[in-house]
Design an enzyme around this catalytic site. Structure first.
Site, PDB file in Angstrom:
ATOM      1  CG  HIS A 156      54.939  43.880  28.949  1.00  9.69           C
ATOM      2  ND1 HIS A 156      54.814  44.796  29.973  1.00  9.69           N
ATOM      3  CD2 HIS A 156      55.040  42.670  29.546  1.00  9.69           C
ATOM      4  CE1 HIS A 156      54.863  44.175  31.138  1.00  9.69           C
ATOM      5  NE2 HIS A 156      54.990  42.871  30.908  1.00  9.69           N
ATOM      6  N   GLY A 185      56.413  38.222  27.787  1.00 12.62           N
ATOM      7  CA  GLY A 185      55.055  37.702  27.766  1.00 12.62           C
ATOM      8  C   GLY A 185      55.015  36.226  28.081  1.00 12.62           C
ATOM      9  CG  ASN A 186      53.388  35.043  30.959  1.00 14.67           C
ATOM     10  OD1 ASN A 186      52.192  35.054  31.201  1.00 14.67           O
ATOM     11  ND2 ASN A 186      54.227  35.923  31.482  1.00 14.67           N
ATOM     12  CB  SER A 232      55.606  32.674  33.700  1.00 15.43           C
ATOM     13  OG  SER A 232      55.307  34.046  33.740  1.00 15.43           O
ATOM     14  CB  SER A 233      57.959  36.278  37.181  1.00 13.54           C
ATOM     15  OG  SER A 233      57.695  37.051  36.032  1.00 13.54           O
ATOM     16  CG  ASP A 234      53.578  37.686  34.796  1.00 14.71           C
ATOM     17  OD1 ASP A 234      53.536  38.604  35.626  1.00 14.71           O
ATOM     18  OD2 ASP A 234      54.165  37.779  33.705  1.00 14.71           O
ATOM     19  CG  HIS A 292      51.203  39.446  31.064  1.00 14.27           C
ATOM     20  ND1 HIS A 292      50.613  40.687  30.937  1.00 14.27           N
ATOM     21  CD2 HIS A 292      52.433  39.658  31.609  1.00 14.27           C
ATOM     22  CE1 HIS A 292      51.444  41.611  31.398  1.00 14.27           C
ATOM     23  NE2 HIS A 292      52.554  41.014  31.805  1.00 14.27           N
ATOM     24  CG  ASP A 352      32.694  41.017  14.720  1.00 14.85           C
ATOM     25  OD1 ASP A 352      31.463  40.983  14.840  1.00 14.85           O
ATOM     26  OD2 ASP A 352      33.274  41.341  13.658  1.00 14.85           O
ATOM     27  CB  SER A 359      60.695  32.450  34.743  1.00 15.95           C
ATOM     28  OG  SER A 359      61.096  33.780  34.965  1.00 15.95           O
ATOM     29  N   GLY A 360      61.747  33.599  31.711  1.00 10.59           N
ATOM     30  CA  GLY A 360      62.948  34.145  31.101  1.00 10.59           C
ATOM     31  C   GLY A 360      63.561  33.342  29.978  1.00 10.59           C
ATOM     32  CE1 TYR A 419      31.994  36.082  10.561  1.00 12.39           C
ATOM     33  CE2 TYR A 419      33.073  34.327  11.791  1.00 12.39           C
ATOM     34  CZ  TYR A 419      33.129  35.349  10.866  1.00 12.39           C
ATOM     35  OH  TYR A 419      34.312  35.628  10.229  1.00 12.39           O
ATOM     36  CG  HIS A 430      51.763  44.852  34.541  1.00 15.73           C
ATOM     37  ND1 HIS A 430      51.587  43.891  35.522  1.00 15.73           N
ATOM     38  CD2 HIS A 430      52.654  44.327  33.671  1.00 15.73           C
ATOM     39  CE1 HIS A 430      52.353  42.851  35.254  1.00 15.73           C
ATOM     40  NE2 HIS A 430      53.001  43.084  34.121  1.00 15.73           N
TER      41      HIS A 430
END
Length: 234
Positions: free
Chosen positions: A99, A28-29, A76-78, A97, A122, A45-46, A231, A173
């Site tokens: 998983h 994730g990132n 990041s690769s994304d 992002h 909400d 990345s990684g 709220y 994905h």
């Protein structure tokens, strides 16, 4: 925002994914945007989360995609997916992002998360949609860019303002969420994961429609969002 402060915020937001059990390993990132300086800051990345530090965050120019950081770490690769969303929607200030298990299960099954109750309302003003599958050509050429484009396509096709429903499921994905800043985007990712779990359980108990009453949906969303929100404490 001061760049050093934004680097710290984005670093903390990435570590919050682990604290909230949304990621394992490096799955994730999180990114954050400084619109005034045309800069996105994103996780390298990684790199394991326990090794992250503000000075390891990667700076990328939003308009061109140029990597600006002085360290040797790759973003990041994304990154192109994040940049595509930032370019399209100026109101977005942070993107996540992951998983995470329940949300990814919905994404892998190509199933939207129906607005089933006030917990959903909400945070999200309607269903959380799943994109179509990418074509082989889209996967082969400019995959990360096309991931961003199919998110935009899905939001536009369903006439969704990005801050009304700040989440989407990318088919095959996983989930992406966003918000006004990186911490806001992480909160939406936490809520999305819980909603996915609740949605699965609710639909298992009731095979009929679980859609919330539209008036109740609007009421709960407007209590927390928009000019007439009441709220919480002022």
């Amino acid at each position: 925002m001061n760049i050093d402060k934004l680097k710290k915020n984005v670093c903390e937001a990435n570590k919050d994914l682990v604290k909230n059990k949304l990621v394992i390993l490096t799955w994730g990132n999180v990114s954050g945007a400084d619109r005034e300086n045309d800069i996105m800051i994103i996780k390298p990345s990684g790199v394991p989360y326990d090794e992250l530090a503000p000075d390891k965050m990667v700076l990328v120019k939003i308009s061109t995609g140029e990597v600006l950081n002085r360290n040797s770490l790759k973003p990041s690769s994304d990154t192109l997916t994040h940049l595509t969303l930032y370019k399209k929607y100026r109101e977005i200030g942070g993107i996540v992002h992951t998983h995470s298990t329940w949300s990814t299960a919905f994404a892998q099954s190509g199933t939207k998360i129906v607005a089933a109750g006030t917990t959903h309302a909400d945070y999200f003003n309607g269903d959380i949609f799943c994109t179509r599958k990418l074509t082989n050509k889209e996967i082969t050429n400019d995959y990360e860019l096309n991931t961003g484009l199919v998110i935009i396509e899905t939001l536009m096709r369903n006439n969704i303002h990005p801050l009304d429903v700040p989440a989407i499921l990318v088919n095959d994905h996983g989930p992406f969420t966003w918000g006004k800043n990186s911490m806001d985007a992480v909160e939406n990712a936490v809520v999305l994961e819980q909603l996915a779990k609740m949605n699965f359980i609710t639909s298992s108990l009731n095979s009929q429609s679980i859609q919330i009453n539209k008036h109740l949906l609007k009421k709960h969303f407007s209590r927390k969002h928009g000019k007439n929100a009441y709220y919480g404490q002022k």
